[in-house]
Write a protein that holds these residues in place. Sequence first.
Motif, PDB file in Angstrom:
ATOM      1  N   ARG A 310       0.824  -1.208   0.000  1.00 21.07           N
ATOM      2  CA  ARG A 310       0.000   0.000   0.000  1.00 21.07           C
ATOM      3  C   ARG A 310       0.859   1.259   0.000  1.00 21.07           C
ATOM      4  NH1 ARG A 310      -4.801  -0.722   4.280  1.00 21.07           N
ATOM      5  NH2 ARG A 310      -4.768   1.528   4.078  1.00 21.07           N
ATOM      6  N   VAL A 311       1.902   1.243   0.841  1.00 19.48           N
ATOM      7  CA  VAL A 311       2.761   2.427   0.907  1.00 19.48           C
ATOM      8  C   VAL A 311       3.489   2.625  -0.410  1.00 19.48           C
ATOM      9  CG1 VAL A 311       4.791   3.399   2.026  1.00 19.48           C
ATOM     10  CG2 VAL A 311       3.029   2.347   3.388  1.00 19.48           C
ATOM     11  N   ARG A 312       3.926   1.498  -1.000  1.00 21.58           N
ATOM     12  CA  ARG A 312       4.657   1.619  -2.258  1.00 21.58           C
ATOM     13  C   ARG A 312       3.782   2.226  -3.353  1.00 21.58           C
ATOM     14  NH1 ARG A 312       9.378   0.008  -3.363  1.00 21.58           N
ATOM     15  NH2 ARG A 312       9.617  -1.598  -1.800  1.00 21.58           N
ATOM     16  N   SER A 313       2.519   1.789  -3.377  1.00 19.51           N
ATOM     17  CA  SER A 313       1.641   2.334  -4.413  1.00 19.51           C
ATOM     18  C   SER A 313       1.377   3.820  -4.166  1.00 19.51           C
ATOM     19  CB  SER A 313       0.342   1.540  -4.496  1.00 19.51           C
ATOM     20  OG  SER A 313      -0.498   1.888  -3.431  1.00 19.51           O
ATOM     21  N   MET A 314       1.350   4.202  -2.877  1.00 21.23           N
ATOM     22  CA  MET A 314       1.167   5.633  -2.566  1.00 21.23           C
ATOM     23  C   MET A 314       2.361   6.443  -3.067  1.00 21.23           C
ATOM     24  SD  MET A 314      -1.077   7.469  -1.057  1.00 21.23           S
ATOM     25  CE  MET A 314      -0.889   9.067  -1.783  1.00 21.23           C
ATOM     26  N   ILE A 315       3.568   5.921  -2.818  1.00 22.07           N
ATOM     27  CA  ILE A 315       4.771   6.628  -3.258  1.00 22.07           C
ATOM     28  C   ILE A 315       4.804   6.694  -4.780  1.00 22.07           C
ATOM     29  CG2 ILE A 315       7.300   6.486  -3.320  1.00 22.07           C
ATOM     30  CD1 ILE A 315       7.127   5.277  -0.501  1.00 22.07           C
ATOM     31  N   HIS A 316       4.436   5.578  -5.408  1.00 24.84           N
ATOM     32  CA  HIS A 316       4.382   5.544  -6.867  1.00 24.84           C
ATOM     33  C   HIS A 316       3.412   6.603  -7.389  1.00 24.84           C
ATOM     34  CE1 HIS A 316       4.609   3.677 -10.853  1.00 24.84           C
ATOM     35  NE2 HIS A 316       3.323   3.977 -10.938  1.00 24.84           N
ATOM     36  N   PHE A 317       2.260   6.663  -6.730  1.00 21.00           N
ATOM     37  CA  PHE A 317       1.240   7.637  -7.120  1.00 21.00           C
ATOM     38  C   PHE A 317       1.780   9.059  -7.031  1.00 21.00           C
ATOM     39  CE2 PHE A 317      -2.198  10.452  -5.635  1.00 21.00           C
ATOM     40  CZ  PHE A 317      -3.001  10.411  -6.760  1.00 21.00           C
ATOM     41  N   SER A 318       2.488   9.333  -5.939  1.00 19.66           N
ATOM     42  CA  SER A 318       3.022  10.679  -5.749  1.00 19.66           C
ATOM     43  C   SER A 318       4.103  11.002  -6.774  1.00 19.66           C
ATOM     44  CB  SER A 318       3.585  10.810  -4.336  1.00 19.66           C
ATOM     45  OG  SER A 318       4.412  11.933  -4.234  1.00 19.66           O
TER      46      SER A 318
END
Lengths: 383, 371
Positions: A310-318
């Motif tokens: 989940r955190v990785r996808s958030m960072i990717h999104f940002s």
Amino acid sequence: MKKKVALIITIILFLTGCWDKTEVDDLAMVMAIGIDLTEKGRYEVTLQVAKPGVFGKGENGGAKEDAFVTVTNQGKTVSDAMMQFYATSPRRVYLGHNKMIIFGRRLSEKGIKDALDWIERVEGLRFSNYIFTTPNTAKEILKINYGIEKIPALAIQSNIRLRYKYIAKFTPTMNVFIDRLMSHNKVSFATNLGTEQNNLEILGTGIYKDGRLIQYLNNKQTQDIMRIYNHVKGGLILVPCKNNPKNYTSFDILDEKTTLTPEIKGKKITFHLNIEANGIIEGTQCGEKIMTKEKIHQLEKGVSKIIEKRVRSMIHFSQKELKTDILNYAELIKKKEPGEWPKFEKNWDKVFPTIETKIVVKSSIKRSSWVKDPIPNKEKNKR
Amino acid sequence: MDNIEKIRINQFVTLVFLYTIGSSILIAPNVVVMYGKNDAWITVLLNLCMGLLLVAFYNKLAQSFEQNYYFEYVQTVLGPWLGKFISFLYLLFFILFSSLLLGEVGDFISSVVIKDTPIEAIIGLFALIIIFGAKYGIETLARTGELILPIIILLFVFLFIFLIPQAKPEKLLPILENGIKPILRSSYTSLGLPYFELFILFILFPHVKSQEKRGKALLLGVFMGGVIIFFITLFALMVLGNEGTARLHFPTYTMTKTISIAKIIERLEAFLSSIWFLTIFMKVSLIFHGISLYIKHLFQLKSNKVVLYPLGMILLFSSLYMSPNVIHLREFVARTWILYAGTFAVLIPMLLMAVEIIKKRKKRGMQHVQK
């Protein structure tokens, strides 16, 4: 003696009471302020004012009457619109008990800094006011009745205070909002309040960059971004069972700690994100014994994996989609590696999407409430 | 000089302490952070060291006028005419300074507490209290100081404890971002607050009972005040950040507004304003008393009490005139104050000392010739 008498008489003349006193029943208690921008670019201010008369009634099955009224006015500036209230209200408009401020969508997209300036300067508003954003107009939101509570603003306030247990221990109040706005990345968060079938609902978070709304996040994403800011102190992680991925084990986070440190080698920036999550098992659908060493270990691994994903996808999104430093990376480099920062300052927008983040998640299950294992499944036992 | 009012040594320390923090706690953080940015707290420490050096110099200087007032000393050194002229300049400085402080009170109350009340009423009332304070003399002021000191310390302790949850130490990072230069720059603008105001305390010197302890007591009082200013600046930086502190009129006041402990302990800004009122009352009363003493001495009056009421009127109107708007005063403090106050706080005392040393040498030289 004569002097004393004269003095006392003079003092009495001046001490008749406050000349500008205001009785409680002369006040219009504003509970929430909504600020919108009309299509013509005028400010539209909506106030939710408590109706004190209704409070006593109601319980004994009296007429169902709303305990609040909403009033709307327009003006060239926020103060201009407010002035109309002052001029038309039979009671003095009092902002000291205001609980929340909502920015409508059009205003948010155009920028809220001007409205914020009024909010900071006006008399009576407390710093602990909650800042909200909405995909609708603030006017619509403020008109909706909340159901079990009499005044919607109070209900939302109570709701948001409880949210830290389930989402994140981060409540964007006025001082937090302004504080974040002045931080290095100029990104601040406001709670997103919307309607769902004519009911008020907290939809997640609105991200403001330099006072402009750039993105809405849902509740799950809110938790992910707050993880990076080390604000998550609760929440639920659902781990799919090994034997049937449609069934889940619920892992309830009790405490979580995040550390984020930059590491710079030449021109390459790497961030190390360490998350430690502690929690308990709140229930399982797997239908098998979970309280064995291996099973617990497996579960912990599963939780870590999900958090990391989940955190990785958030960072990717940002980094890749939003291309905005909502993760506070720039400020961390500036604070922790002040010598290296000038190298990246100029083309930060280009550098930011290329930053690699190494995520290490460690989660541990401490307890499992009262129950060790779930109720045994009879059919399985027969086999 | 035997029938003069006497104050005990701990009363003297109290007065020095209250005088040092009066007005500075509200204004100093803003002025320091304007140039000092994140490192303003280092500036404050540097200022404290320099302030203590200045105090040491004052103590040395004060040895030459033991039981006399400073203005009497000026006249013995420079002769009656030049001495009176310099004393007159000092008098003007006192009047200007006290009206600035009074204007500050007016600005503060009318911009954050009661906005509808005319500023004349606020300043007038405050001036009346100050006249009373000055009228009853230094002994009464010292006892008042003793009375309010525990209250002030208690309020400070509460404030600092409640501010801890709001403070984020990482806001101080990075330390020394732009090197030492901004620190020196901000030190230049902020040294005057409050260390160049200390020489006004000379009027207290003859009143102290045990003269041999006076020097140490002055150092202690200034040190305590400096530490409080250091903590206030540090907390302002940690709570509001450097930009947040620099853009506000009264950063320490806003800082206390952010206190919110469990949604129960809130709105503690009254704590800070009460500290501020009490200390600034002590400060202006002392200066006001000093003014009346100066006038008494300059014009050879029998009592200093006759001039208090007319002086109060002058003060009331000069303070209105001196701060036509909020920013005027700030610009004055940031740009002119260091030079103006520096002339009276450092330059003239140093000149006096030099003149005295030369005089002594001459005397010795004459004695040599006679031998």
